[in-house]
Design an enzyme around this catalytic site. Structure first.
Site, PDB file in Angstrom:
ATOM      1  N   ARG A 196       0.763  -1.375   0.099  1.00 45.28           N
ATOM      2  CA  ARG A 196       0.308   0.165   0.121  1.00 45.28           C
ATOM      3  C   ARG A 196       0.881   1.349   0.020  1.00 45.28           C
ATOM      4  NH1 ARG A 196      -5.826  -0.997   1.694  1.00 45.28           N
ATOM      5  NH2 ARG A 196      -5.965  -2.892   0.307  1.00 45.28           N
ATOM      6  N   ARG A 231      -3.931   6.308   0.399  1.00 41.79           N
ATOM      7  CA  ARG A 231      -4.266   7.673   0.918  1.00 41.79           C
ATOM      8  C   ARG A 231      -3.349   8.598   1.963  1.00 41.79           C
ATOM      9  NH1 ARG A 231      -9.817   4.853   2.485  1.00 41.79           N
ATOM     10  NH2 ARG A 231      -8.078   3.175   2.837  1.00 41.79           N
ATOM     11  N   ARG A 236      -7.231  10.593  -6.956  1.00 41.00           N
ATOM     12  CA  ARG A 236      -8.347   9.999  -6.297  1.00 41.00           C
ATOM     13  C   ARG A 236      -9.550  10.920  -6.514  1.00 41.00           C
ATOM     14  NH1 ARG A 236     -12.319   7.744  -4.120  1.00 41.00           N
ATOM     15  NH2 ARG A 236     -12.333   6.269  -2.356  1.00 41.00           N
ATOM     16  N   ASP A 254      -6.357  -3.646  -7.303  1.00 40.02           N
ATOM     17  CA  ASP A 254      -7.102  -4.424  -6.401  1.00 40.02           C
ATOM     18  C   ASP A 254      -7.391  -5.768  -6.600  1.00 40.02           C
ATOM     19  OD1 ASP A 254      -8.429  -3.216  -3.318  1.00 40.02           O
ATOM     20  OD2 ASP A 254      -9.390  -5.036  -4.287  1.00 40.02           O
ATOM     21  N   TYR A 312     -14.147 -12.540   0.338  1.00 39.66           N
ATOM     22  CA  TYR A 312     -14.800 -11.374  -0.089  1.00 39.66           C
ATOM     23  C   TYR A 312     -16.111 -11.665  -0.871  1.00 39.66           C
ATOM     24  CZ  TYR A 312     -11.184  -8.540   2.003  1.00 39.66           C
ATOM     25  OH  TYR A 312     -10.448  -7.728   2.645  1.00 39.66           O
TER      26      TYR A 312
END
Ligand code: 1CP
Length: 348
Positions: free
Chosen positions: A24, A28, A37, A74, A154
């Site tokens: 990562r 952010r 973004r 992702d 998921y």
């Protein structure tokens, strides 16, 4: 030509300076990421926009000069490419239409698989080009996918979860259906990784973030066997291609994972003691890890000392410095800068 330290260590050779990248590393905590973004709108709009996604991939490299650039994408693009509905809700994370029966399983298909994923291959080509244009000759380009167990978590749960109890229950009560899903994911992931390689990545990492939820027997069936199938499938076409496995929180199962799958390096998470690793994992296998992202978040002397302890512990084997999981979004950029300095100044 400047040497690629990351590739060298993956091939079992030690280098004076320890190569590093961070899971990562694009994300952010970086102001330049937040700006792009916002321009893109939705997270998935960013992922499927090759011009922007290639920029995001390069942002941390331009700022910090890591040895590895990881593709910005992702793990959940695979369910989406197989036809499952996927959204990322701001502040909540991924939401999928959960798959809980055979009918939903039968709806998964490869009809639009390559069409959905084609922008990602375009991102890869663009990143490979930009790395050359900007003379980042020391940087290795890392592609990735989720391992089937984690992606299935998921797909069945329909979102993130602490313990994915619905998934564990489904695997227990419908083992044939679950096996069917895992096999679809093996095929999809193998095909996807081969295309990533064809498009220009030099390494791939398999993320199995929820491997730690399984006991030894389940771990063998749902983590080791499918991951081995993918690794063997990729290597059928790309012999000796560098692959990093990261079965997070696998604990003692790290040993069986390493024994059963021919990966080039094992990613270790923040929960394992480096002394245990040093004593229990074979010395000839390159390791990658494992600074706790919480320690990076706090920064300061504690961070420097923890990083140096890791570097020293693994100084006599091929090693790639990384975190034990992804950078936390509140992490000060300055802490990441200091960590890079600490690693760069260390000599074996
Ligand atoms: O709002 C935002 O901008 C989204 C935050 C974000 C980012 C930056 C998500 C949503 N995904 C990503 C990128 C991402 N995801 C990368 C890019 C490369 C890099 O490392 O810089 C990678 C490798 C992933 C992989 C990924 N996605 C994993 C495996 C690694 C891990 O973190 O355990 C998992 C589990 C996901 C699912 C996912 N995507 C995003 C979130 C918030 C989550 C976790 C959901 C949850 O369980 O709560």
């Amino acid at each position: 030509m400047e040497e690629k330290k990351l590739l060298k260590n993956l091939n079992g050779q030690q280098t004076d300076q320890v190569p590093f990248w961070f899971m990562r590393q694009a994300g952010r905590y970086l102001p330049e990421y937040r700006e792009l973004r916002q321009q893109a709108g939705d997270f998935l709009d960013l992922v499927y926009n090759p011009d922007l996604a290639s920029e995001v991939t390069l942002q941390p490299i331009r700022r910090f000069g890591m040895d590895g650039a990881i593709l910005f994408s992702d793990i959940l693009v695979i369910p989406q490419a197989l036809g499952q509905k996927l959204d990322f809700i701001q502040g909540e994370g991924p939401k999928l239409d959960p798959i809980r029966d055979r009918e939903a399983l039968n709806g998964l298909n490869f009809n639009n698989f390559e069409t959905v994923l084609s922008p990602i291959y375009e991102t890869i080509s663009q990143v490979a080009q930009k790395l050359q244009q900007e003379s980042f000759n020391h940087v290795s380009f890392i592609g990735f996918a989720g391992s089937p167990w984690t992606v299935a978590c998921y797909m069945i749960e329909g979102s993130g979860s602490k313990n994915f109890s619905k998934v564990k229950n489904f695997a227990e009560t419908h083992p044939d259906d679950f096996e069917f899903l895992i096999q679809i994911l093996c095929d999809a992931t193998t095909q996807y990784l081969k295309k990533q390689i064809q498009s220009g990545v030099e390494i791939v990492q398999l993320f199995d973030s929820w491997a730690g939820l399984l006991n030894a027997k389940e771990f063998d069936r749902w983590v080791i066997k499918p991951t081995r199938k993918i690794v063997d499938g990729v290597r059928e076409e790309y012999t000796d291609f560098p692959i990093i496995g990261f079965p997070r929180l696998a604990d003692k199962n790290y040993i069986s994972y390493l024994k059963s799958i021919k990966i080039n390096a094992l990613g270790i998470d923040y929960s394992v003691e480096i002394d245990w690793v040093d004593q229990n994992l074979p010395r000839n296998i390159p390791l990658q890890g494992n600074l706790d992202p919480e320690i990076l978040l706090r920064g300061g002397k504690e961070m420097e000392m923890s990083a140096i302890a890791i570097l020293e512990k693994f100084s006599d084997r091929p090693f790639i410095f990384n975190l034990g999981h992804g950078v936390i979004k509140e992490t000060p950029v300055e802490n990441v800068e200091n960590l890079c300095k600490t690693i760069r100044n260390f000599r074996r």
